[in-house]
Design a protein around this motif. Structure first.
Motif, PDB file in Angstrom:
ATOM      1  N   THR A   1      14.251  -2.297  -2.674  1.00  0.00           N
ATOM      2  CA  THR A   1      14.712  -1.085  -1.988  1.00  0.00           C
ATOM      3  C   THR A   1      13.840  -0.774  -0.783  1.00  0.00           C
ATOM      4  OG1 THR A   1      15.582  -0.195  -4.078  1.00  0.00           O
ATOM      5  CG2 THR A   1      15.258   1.361  -2.279  1.00  0.00           C
ATOM      6  N   THR A   2      12.527  -0.980  -0.919  1.00  0.00           N
ATOM      7  CA  THR A   2      11.615  -0.753   0.203  1.00  0.00           C
ATOM      8  C   THR A   2      11.986  -1.633   1.386  1.00  0.00           C
ATOM      9  OG1 THR A   2       9.791  -0.167  -1.289  1.00  0.00           O
ATOM     10  CG2 THR A   2       9.198  -0.859   0.950  1.00  0.00           C
ATOM     11  N   LEU A   3      12.292  -2.893   1.116  1.00  0.00           N
ATOM     12  CA  LEU A   3      12.605  -3.843   2.187  1.00  0.00           C
ATOM     13  C   LEU A   3      13.892  -3.469   2.920  1.00  0.00           C
ATOM     14  CD1 LEU A   3      11.623  -6.557   3.456  1.00  0.00           C
ATOM     15  CD2 LEU A   3      13.258  -7.688   1.951  1.00  0.00           C
ATOM     16  N   VAL A   4      14.950  -3.151   2.160  1.00  0.00           N
ATOM     17  CA  VAL A   4      16.227  -2.865   2.824  1.00  0.00           C
ATOM     18  C   VAL A   4      16.167  -1.546   3.595  1.00  0.00           C
ATOM     19  CG1 VAL A   4      17.574  -4.234   1.197  1.00  0.00           C
ATOM     20  CG2 VAL A   4      17.266  -1.800   0.757  1.00  0.00           C
ATOM     21  N   LYS A   5      15.401  -0.586   3.100  1.00  0.00           N
ATOM     22  CA  LYS A   5      15.281   0.674   3.838  1.00  0.00           C
ATOM     23  C   LYS A   5      14.434   0.482   5.091  1.00  0.00           C
ATOM     24  CE  LYS A   5      15.052   4.770   2.094  1.00  0.00           C
ATOM     25  NZ  LYS A   5      16.351   5.374   2.412  1.00  0.00           N
ATOM     26  N   ALA A   6      13.398  -0.343   5.005  1.00  0.00           N
ATOM     27  CA  ALA A   6      12.554  -0.587   6.179  1.00  0.00           C
ATOM     28  C   ALA A   6      13.345  -1.270   7.287  1.00  0.00           C
ATOM     29  CB  ALA A   6      11.344  -1.430   5.790  1.00  0.00           C
TER      30      ALA A   6
ATOM     31  N   CYS B   1      11.932   8.420   0.872  1.00  0.00           N
ATOM     32  CA  CYS B   1      11.012   7.595   1.650  1.00  0.00           C
ATOM     33  C   CYS B   1      11.785   6.692   2.609  1.00  0.00           C
ATOM     34  CB  CYS B   1      10.149   6.746   0.720  1.00  0.00           C
ATOM     35  SG  CYS B   1       9.056   5.590   1.571  1.00  0.00           S
ATOM     36  N   GLN B   2      11.380   6.707   3.868  1.00  0.00           N
ATOM     37  CA  GLN B   2      11.952   5.807   4.871  1.00  0.00           C
ATOM     38  C   GLN B   2      10.827   4.877   5.325  1.00  0.00           C
ATOM     39  OE1 GLN B   2      15.200   5.398   5.955  1.00  0.00           O
ATOM     40  NE2 GLN B   2      14.258   3.574   6.833  1.00  0.00           N
ATOM     41  N   PRO B   3      10.682   3.703   4.694  1.00  0.00           N
ATOM     42  CA  PRO B   3       9.533   2.835   4.982  1.00  0.00           C
ATOM     43  C   PRO B   3       9.404   2.489   6.460  1.00  0.00           C
ATOM     44  CG  PRO B   3      10.715   2.062   3.046  1.00  0.00           C
ATOM     45  CD  PRO B   3      11.563   3.130   3.664  1.00  0.00           C
ATOM     46  N   ASP B   4       8.162   2.409   6.893  1.00  0.00           N
ATOM     47  CA  ASP B   4       7.846   2.055   8.269  1.00  0.00           C
ATOM     48  C   ASP B   4       7.605   0.549   8.317  1.00  0.00           C
ATOM     49  OD1 ASP B   4       6.835   1.738  10.797  1.00  0.00           O
ATOM     50  OD2 ASP B   4       5.420   3.408  10.661  1.00  0.00           O
ATOM     51  N   LEU B   5       8.334  -0.133   9.200  1.00  0.00           N
ATOM     52  CA  LEU B   5       8.207  -1.583   9.292  1.00  0.00           C
ATOM     53  C   LEU B   5       6.765  -2.025   9.540  1.00  0.00           C
ATOM     54  CD1 LEU B   5      11.305  -2.961  11.237  1.00  0.00           C
ATOM     55  CD2 LEU B   5      10.466  -3.685   9.004  1.00  0.00           C
ATOM     56  N   LYS B   6       5.995  -1.204  10.242  1.00  0.00           N
ATOM     57  CA  LYS B   6       4.606  -1.559  10.531  1.00  0.00           C
ATOM     58  C   LYS B   6       3.763  -1.610   9.262  1.00  0.00           C
ATOM     59  CE  LYS B   6       4.295   1.786  13.510  1.00  0.00           C
ATOM     60  NZ  LYS B   6       3.773   2.758  14.496  1.00  0.00           N
ATOM     61  N   ARG B   7       4.221  -0.953   8.205  1.00  0.00           N
ATOM     62  CA  ARG B   7       3.476  -0.935   6.950  1.00  0.00           C
ATOM     63  C   ARG B   7       3.950  -1.995   5.956  1.00  0.00           C
ATOM     64  NH1 ARG B   7       0.448   3.676   6.300  1.00  0.00           N
ATOM     65  NH2 ARG B   7       0.706   5.212   7.959  1.00  0.00           N
ATOM     66  N   ILE B   8       5.078  -2.640   6.252  1.00  0.00           N
ATOM     67  CA  ILE B   8       5.604  -3.670   5.366  1.00  0.00           C
ATOM     68  C   ILE B   8       5.047  -5.013   5.827  1.00  0.00           C
ATOM     69  CG2 ILE B   8       7.677  -4.718   4.398  1.00  0.00           C
ATOM     70  CD1 ILE B   8       7.303  -1.723   3.765  1.00  0.00           C
ATOM     71  N   LYS B   9       4.114  -5.560   5.069  1.00  0.00           N
ATOM     72  CA  LYS B   9       3.362  -6.734   5.499  1.00  0.00           C
ATOM     73  C   LYS B   9       4.142  -8.041   5.340  1.00  0.00           C
ATOM     74  CE  LYS B   9      -0.133  -4.089   6.368  1.00  0.00           C
ATOM     75  NZ  LYS B   9      -0.396  -3.718   7.759  1.00  0.00           N
ATOM     76  N   LYS B  10       5.075  -8.081   4.388  1.00  0.00           N
ATOM     77  CA  LYS B  10       5.797  -9.329   4.156  1.00  0.00           C
ATOM     78  C   LYS B  10       7.176  -9.044   3.570  1.00  0.00           C
ATOM     79  CE  LYS B  10       2.990  -9.809  -0.025  1.00  0.00           C
ATOM     80  NZ  LYS B  10       2.044 -10.663  -0.740  1.00  0.00           N
ATOM     81  N   VAL B  11       7.979 -10.093   3.482  1.00  0.00           N
ATOM     82  CA  VAL B  11       9.347  -9.987   2.969  1.00  0.00           C
ATOM     83  C   VAL B  11       9.393 -10.363   1.494  1.00  0.00           C
ATOM     84  CG1 VAL B  11      11.677 -10.944   3.143  1.00  0.00           C
ATOM     85  CG2 VAL B  11      10.407 -10.357   5.227  1.00  0.00           C
ATOM     86  N   TYR B  12       8.820 -11.512   1.173  1.00  0.00           N
ATOM     87  CA  TYR B  12       8.733 -11.923  -0.232  1.00  0.00           C
ATOM     88  C   TYR B  12       7.712 -11.025  -0.939  1.00  0.00           C
ATOM     89  CZ  TYR B  12      11.512 -16.204   0.224  1.00  0.00           C
ATOM     90  OH  TYR B  12      12.539 -17.106   0.411  1.00  0.00           O
TER      91      TYR B  12
END
Length: 468
Positions: free
Chosen positions: A280-285, A264-275
């Protein structure tokens, strides 16, 4: 029929330029079958039935036998009615004609109609979906069982070649930078690329941290026809036709999701927040080695806070810590945490601790928690360090790297103990419950484990040069 309508990927091609990108040839066989499936035909009761549930219509026939229902539906493909069970008054059955027999299903209602996992707004939708599923699974049982044997997802000459071609094209468009970024929405060269190959646009180079990450699949209802991005087959049904990765947007059949690699290569547009976001999702995004919160807070603390008395033990103002959290959630790595904005270094230290506390999976993950606790209980110092080292090797790579970086930083903090009064034991008391949490969240177990949590972090700090 399957052979004639099921196109192979041999007809698709990937040219040398991203403008000529050709999408995969979606396989139409299952879509054609859905179009051929019987349509529901409601058999209306000619009389008014007393005590008819308000959520059923004229298709409710009251308390009739299976034989009577079979006679009413006989010879009409897709015909259906609802009856009250004679054996269990108060329970209801959907009688549905399919093929040459009448099928009976126990009906339930909790605000929506259902006979299994799927829930429907109307009986018409439930029966329509049921007929589609019955027809496709009857006509194409063997075909469905072999859908995953030749997937397009990692098809030789398709995904692999496209990854190289698109990366090369994107590299040329970024002459001022060696780093290849994900395609912009306004980029004509790659605007045709879907989530299936978005990951192909990320070039494997020194700037790309290739942490393994499983897809975060959730059941999804697709509006309009959709095809599986793993096997290229149609996703049939009215609702919940498949699953979608909530991190990268990949759409696949539920059965195909078992075979999708952990890429999985997370899409930044789908990551709503940092906290509160999976580490792993955050660093890959963000394509970083560690969460930017960790890097930025530690950098700020090391620049101006290592000699601060009670560092990490003294709390900053809660309101200001929440402000820092909101700033990271809103601005990401553009968050302003400099001394002019937050003069009290304890606010930055508090924001870092809050980040670790808010992780859905702790830095020392639930899977290995017990191994670390057992290691802490060993009395032989060498055996204890060996067991801790073995536990570290079981951590996900992004978690391991984040923990390593943090321990290196905390070791620096202890070097200023004469100023900040924070040694490895004190830091272990602060960070033990923050970095380690028992999987069952049992209060008694947490209290019992606190001394071991403290000891683990203390040993990690004192031996960071040996353990990492």
């Amino acid at each position: 029929m399957a052979a004639s309508s099921n196109s192979s990927l041999s007809g698709s091609s990937v040219s040398s330029d991203a403008e000529d990108y050709q999408p995969p040839i979606w396989k139409s066989y299952l879509y054609q079958l859905q179009q051929e499936a019987p349509r529901p035909k409601r058999i209306i009761c000619p009389r008014e039935v007393e005590n008819r549930p308000k959520y059923y219509g004229r298709e409710f026939h009251g308390m009739i036998s299976r034989e009577q229902a079979d006679d009413l539906l006989s010879g009409v493909e897709g015909a259906y009615l609802i009856r009250e069970s004679q054996r269990q008054p108060g329970s209801y059955t959907l009688a549905l004609r399919f093929g040459i027999q009448t099928l009976n299903y126990r009906l339930f209602y909790d605000g929506k109609h259902f006979v299994g996992e799927k829930r429907f707004e109307s009986m018409h939708d439930l029966v329509t979906d049921g007929l589609i599923t019955l027809y496709i699974e009857t006509k194409a049982a063997e075909y469905i069982s072999k859908m995953t044997t030749n997937p397009i997802y990692e098809h030789v000459g398709y995904a692999t070649l496209l990854r190289d071609k698109v990366s090369r094209r994107l590299s040329k468009s970024k002459q001022d930078s060696k780093k290849v970024t994900a395609p912009r929405e306004d980029s004509n060269s790659v605007e045709k690329i879907t989530s299936l190959v978005r990951r192909a646009a990320l070039k494997e180079n020194e700037n790309h941290f290739n942490y393994e990450k499983a897809h975060n699949f959730k059941v999804h209802t697709f509006r309009g026809p959709h095809w599986c991005e793993y096997c290229a087959n149609f996703m049939w049904g009215l609702i919940a036709q498949g699953v979608r990765c909530s991190d990268c947007g990949l759409n696949v059949h539920k059965q195909c999701s078992k075979y999708v690699p952990n890429d999985c290569q997370p899409d930044l547009k789908r990551i709503k927040k940092v906290y509160c976001c999976d580490l792993t999702t955050l660093v890959k995004a963000h394509n970083t080695q560690r969460p930017m919160v960790v890097d930025m807070c530690i950098r700020e603390i090391e620049d101006r806070g290592l000699q601060s008395e009670g560092l990490y033990r003294v709390s900053g103002f809660t309101e200001h810590i929440e402000d820092v959290k909101m700033s990271f959630d809103r601005d990401g790595d553009k968050a302003d945490i400099c001394a002019n904005t937050y003069a009290d270094i304890n606010i930055i230290a508090g924001a870092l601790k809050l980040y670790f506390r808010d992780l859905p999976i702790p830095v020392i993950t639930y899977d290995v928690y017990s191994k670390f606790i057992e290691a802490a209980k060993l009395t032989n110092p060498d055996a204890r360090l060996e067991a801790i080292h073995d536990g570290l090797l079981l951590l996900p790579p992004a978690h391991y790297e984040t923990l390593r970086y943090l321990m290196t930083h905390l070791k620096k903090v202890t070097m200023f103990e004469k100023d900040n009064f924070m040694n490895a034991e004190n830091l272990g008391i602060v960070f033990g419950p923050t970095l380690m949490r028992p999987p069952d969240q049992n209060t008694l177990a947490t209290l019992n484990d606190m001394r071991y949590q403290k000891l683990i972090i203390q040993l990690l700090i004192e031996n960071e040069d040996v353990l990492f």
